[in-house]
Design a protein around this motif. Structure first.
Motif, mmCIF file in Angstrom:
data_model
loop_
_atom_site.group_PDB
_atom_site.id
_atom_site.type_symbol
_atom_site.label_atom_id
_atom_site.label_comp_id
_atom_site.label_asym_id
_atom_site.label_seq_id
_atom_site.Cartn_x
_atom_site.Cartn_y
_atom_site.Cartn_z
ATOM 1 N N THR A 6 -18.819 16.191 15.629
ATOM 2 C CA THR A 6 -18.282 15.327 14.447
ATOM 3 C C THR A 6 -18.583 13.747 15.044
ATOM 4 O O THR A 6 -18.774 13.476 16.320
ATOM 5 N N ALA A 7 -18.646 12.926 13.762
ATOM 6 C CA ALA A 7 -18.864 11.288 14.156
ATOM 7 C C ALA A 7 -17.804 10.546 13.323
ATOM 8 O O ALA A 7 -17.646 10.973 12.090
ATOM 9 N N GLY A 8 -17.069 9.772 13.758
ATOM 10 C CA GLY A 8 -16.226 9.045 13.077
ATOM 11 C C GLY A 8 -15.864 7.873 13.482
ATOM 12 O O GLY A 8 -16.459 7.466 14.447
ATOM 13 N N TYR A 9 -14.746 7.261 12.943
ATOM 14 C CA TYR A 9 -14.193 5.748 13.509
ATOM 15 C C TYR A 9 -12.880 5.637 13.316
ATOM 16 O O TYR A 9 -12.194 6.419 12.587
ATOM 17 N N THR A 10 -12.258 4.745 14.038
ATOM 18 C CA THR A 10 -10.914 4.338 13.879
ATOM 19 C C THR A 10 -11.039 3.012 13.763
ATOM 20 O O THR A 10 -11.803 2.261 14.511
ATOM 21 N N LEU A 11 -10.124 2.330 12.987
ATOM 22 C CA LEU A 11 -10.013 0.794 12.835
ATOM 23 C C LEU A 11 -8.532 0.266 12.846
ATOM 24 O O LEU A 11 -7.652 0.972 12.493
ATOM 25 N N ALA A 12 -8.363 -0.873 13.334
ATOM 26 C CA ALA A 12 -7.049 -1.467 13.409
ATOM 27 C C ALA A 12 -7.159 -2.724 12.530
ATOM 28 O O ALA A 12 -8.115 -3.380 12.772
ATOM 29 N N ARG A 13 -6.120 -2.807 11.817
ATOM 30 C CA ARG A 13 -6.221 -4.001 10.733
ATOM 31 C C ARG A 13 -4.768 -4.557 10.390
ATOM 32 O O ARG A 13 -3.895 -3.684 10.109
ATOM 33 N N ALA A 14 -4.627 -5.969 10.412
ATOM 34 C CA ALA A 14 -3.674 -6.351 9.789
ATOM 35 C C ALA A 14 -4.080 -7.872 9.036
ATOM 36 O O ALA A 14 -5.040 -8.196 9.422
ATOM 37 N N ALA A 15 -3.361 -8.054 7.890
ATOM 38 C CA ALA A 15 -3.943 -9.345 7.228
ATOM 39 C C ALA A 15 -2.583 -9.638 6.517
ATOM 40 O O ALA A 15 -1.635 -9.180 6.334
ATOM 41 N N THR A 61 -13.353 -0.485 3.715
ATOM 42 C CA THR A 61 -12.120 -0.261 3.867
ATOM 43 C C THR A 61 -11.469 -1.476 4.233
ATOM 44 O O THR A 61 -10.434 -1.871 3.830
ATOM 45 N N LEU A 62 -12.034 -2.163 5.496
ATOM 46 C CA LEU A 62 -11.503 -3.496 5.956
ATOM 47 C C LEU A 62 -11.415 -4.540 5.020
ATOM 48 O O LEU A 62 -10.299 -5.168 4.643
ATOM 49 N N ASP A 63 -12.356 -4.515 4.171
ATOM 50 C CA ASP A 63 -12.456 -5.463 3.162
ATOM 51 C C ASP A 63 -11.339 -5.212 1.948
ATOM 52 O O ASP A 63 -10.582 -6.413 1.663
ATOM 53 N N THR A 64 -11.094 -4.231 1.588
ATOM 54 C CA THR A 64 -10.237 -3.817 0.416
ATOM 55 C C THR A 64 -8.834 -4.238 1.128
ATOM 56 O O THR A 64 -7.967 -4.571 0.409
ATOM 57 N N ILE A 65 -8.428 -3.689 2.458
ATOM 58 C CA ILE A 65 -7.063 -4.025 3.179
ATOM 59 C C ILE A 65 -6.784 -5.679 2.981
ATOM 60 O O ILE A 65 -5.747 -5.918 2.529
ATOM 61 N N THR A 66 -7.731 -6.339 3.332
ATOM 62 C CA THR A 66 -7.551 -7.767 3.260
ATOM 63 C C THR A 66 -7.407 -8.303 1.863
ATOM 64 O O THR A 66 -6.373 -9.216 1.627
ATOM 65 N N ARG A 67 -8.547 -7.808 0.855
ATOM 66 C CA ARG A 67 -8.337 -8.226 -0.454
ATOM 67 C C ARG A 67 -6.998 -7.912 -1.242
ATOM 68 O O ARG A 67 -6.212 -8.794 -1.899
ATOM 69 N N ASP A 68 -6.293 -6.707 -0.720
ATOM 70 C CA ASP A 68 -5.094 -6.210 -1.566
ATOM 71 C C ASP A 68 -4.045 -6.987 -1.030
ATOM 72 O O ASP A 68 -2.894 -7.067 -1.771
ATOM 73 N N ILE A 69 -3.964 -7.715 0.042
ATOM 74 C CA ILE A 69 -3.065 -8.597 0.611
ATOM 75 C C ILE A 69 -3.208 -9.971 -0.177
ATOM 76 O O ILE A 69 -2.089 -10.554 -0.391
ATOM 77 N N LEU A 70 -4.432 -10.395 -0.402
ATOM 78 C CA LEU A 70 -4.658 -11.576 -0.820
ATOM 79 C C LEU A 70 -4.129 -11.644 -2.243
ATOM 80 O O LEU A 70 -3.749 -12.659 -2.851
ATOM 81 N N VAL A 71 -4.365 -10.887 -3.135
ATOM 82 C CA VAL A 71 -4.033 -10.634 -4.312
ATOM 83 C C VAL A 71 -2.551 -10.611 -4.785
ATOM 84 O O VAL A 71 -2.072 -10.417 -5.780
ATOM 85 N N THR A 72 -1.667 -10.370 -3.481
ATOM 86 C CA THR A 72 -0.393 -10.336 -3.764
ATOM 87 C C THR A 72 0.301 -11.496 -3.906
ATOM 88 O O THR A 72 1.411 -11.864 -4.085
ATOM 89 N N GLY A 73 -0.530 -12.712 -3.596
ATOM 90 C CA GLY A 73 -0.097 -14.010 -3.774
ATOM 91 C C GLY A 73 0.793 -14.337 -5.021
ATOM 92 O O GLY A 73 0.179 -14.093 -6.107
ATOM 93 N N THR A 74 1.621 -15.302 -4.718
ATOM 94 C CA THR A 74 2.447 -15.584 -6.066
ATOM 95 C C THR A 74 2.008 -16.960 -6.918
ATOM 96 O O THR A 74 2.626 -17.150 -7.940
ATOM 97 N N ASN A 75 0.896 -17.724 -6.277
ATOM 98 C CA ASN A 75 0.533 -18.880 -6.952
ATOM 99 C C ASN A 75 -0.685 -18.346 -7.881
ATOM 100 O O ASN A 75 -1.787 -18.358 -7.636
ATOM 101 N N ALA A 135 -5.921 -19.864 4.601
ATOM 102 C CA ALA A 135 -4.979 -19.504 3.813
ATOM 103 C C ALA A 135 -4.574 -18.298 4.099
ATOM 104 O O ALA A 135 -3.366 -17.862 3.566
ATOM 105 N N TYR A 136 -5.031 -17.554 4.865
ATOM 106 C CA TYR A 136 -4.778 -16.240 5.508
ATOM 107 C C TYR A 136 -5.175 -15.912 6.532
ATOM 108 O O TYR A 136 -6.033 -16.995 7.232
ATOM 109 N N GLY A 137 -4.629 -14.719 7.375
ATOM 110 C CA GLY A 137 -5.107 -14.356 8.454
ATOM 111 C C GLY A 137 -5.694 -13.076 8.621
ATOM 112 O O GLY A 137 -4.942 -11.965 7.960
ATOM 113 N N VAL A 138 -6.489 -12.752 9.530
ATOM 114 C CA VAL A 138 -6.876 -11.246 9.659
ATOM 115 C C VAL A 138 -7.199 -11.138 10.947
ATOM 116 O O VAL A 138 -7.495 -12.041 11.891
ATOM 117 N N THR A 139 -7.321 -9.572 11.541
ATOM 118 C CA THR A 139 -7.419 -9.270 12.738
ATOM 119 C C THR A 139 -9.006 -9.034 12.797
ATOM 120 O O THR A 139 -9.748 -8.624 11.970
#
Length: 314
Positions: free
Chosen positions: A305-314, A136-150, A273-277
């Motif tokens: 139950t067992a689970g996780y929360t994550l906070a992310r910005a890229a 999930t973390l990797d996908t959030i970062t990836r989807d930001i990177l591929v929005t680049g216009t170059n 080239a980019y930043g991540v939390t």
């Protein structure tokens, strides 16, 4: 004969050690252990994270996080005058902000599963959740990177994604990734004076695409150009001044090309080239709710139950 009735609440007095610690009393230590373990399991999956600026999650400071970009100084081509101190230059910095968002998931473990299964259920649940969190973390970062216009399509032969051709009987009509295309991307970065990482640019590539590049005679494997201490996670090789890391999570666009062919996105990056939390310091947290913790919502103590929360910005 006298019989003494012992209540459950009194059992601790007769266990041989009146100072026995329970997991409930060690909850903070257990939490720290599980958080660290979750991060350790998730981090190898963060292929798209490893080349970005890292910033800690801001605490008590709102949801916005700020990344900084410093502009280069103009050339100092004016001759100095003897005995005269020049004015000097001012640093120019621009800020890029991103909003930290929260994500998460969990699994429910029944009392019967916890009682009857041989495998340690919590350990296995943590592994599965860590895998999901990492992807999930990797996908959030990836989807930001591929929005680049170059963007560069194939070797500059087409102007749009929908024009990319593959599977044509004539090889010259196909738009697969080639060494020439990599060289063109490198040229674009060099013309813009994009700084390198350890003397090279970095490419993030899908295994289906790297298969084509590794056939080139100039392809080098990591042990041929760098020692093992400086190999990136998932690094597969180098060509044309680009060190490639391989991941099946590289962006794939189904049916986006000509004739409904799939299109693969290969990222060629420079330094910062980019930043991540960061995932540490509250970016990724493991949460366990044991049997009986839900009160009247679970009157028969049937669910944990067992689970996780994550906070992310890229």
């Amino acid at each position: 004969m006298n019989f003494t009735h012992i209540r459950p609440a009194d059992l601790k007095r007769f266990d041989g050690n009146p100072n026995t610690n329970t997991t409930a009393e060690l909850s903070q230590e257990m939490k720290t252990y599980y958080d660290r373990r979750l991060i350790d399991l998730a981090q190898p999956l963060l292929v798209h994270d490893q080349f970005g600026q890292k910033r800690p999650i801001p605490r008590n400071n709102g949801r916005l996080i700020e990344f900084h970009k410093f502009s280069p100084l103009a050339k100092a081509t004016t001759e100095l005058t003897e005995g005269v101190t020049p004015d000097g230059k001012k640093l120019s910095v621009s800020a890029v902000t991103a909003t930290v968002k929260q994500y998460g998931d969990y699994v429910t473990i029944s009392d019967q599963v916890d009682l009857l299964t041989i495998d340690p259920v919590l350990t296995q649940a943590q592994r599965i959740l860590a895998n999901q969190a990492g992807l999930t973390l990797d996908t959030i970062t990836r989807d930001i990177l591929v929005t680049g216009t170059n963007v560069q399509y194939a070797e500059g032969q087409v102007a749009a994604r929908a024009e990319l051709v593959g599977g044509d009987p004539a090889p010259e009509n196909n738009h697969y990734l080639t060494v020439k295309a990599v060289k063109m991307a490198v040229r674009t970065l060099k013309v813009q004076n994009t700084p390198m990482l350890d003397g090279s640019y970095v490419g993030i590539i899908h295994p289906d695409v790297s298969f084509d590049l590794t056939e080139d005679p100039d392809w080098k494997y990591p042990h041929q150009y760098v020692d093992t201490e400086h190999i990136y996670a998932n690094e597969t090789g180098k060509i044309a001044g680009v060190r490639f890391v391989e991941t099946s999570e590289a962006k794939k666009l189904p049916s986006a090309g000509s004739g409904g062919r799939d299109v693969y996105c290969t990222l060629i990056l420079g330094s910062d080239a980019y930043g991540v939390t960061e995932v540490t310091g509250g970016g990724l947290e493991f949460i366990v709710k044991p049997l009986g913790s839900s009160g009247t919502a679970d009157p028969l103590n049937q669910r944990a139950t067992a689970g996780y929360t994550l906070a992310r910005a890229a």
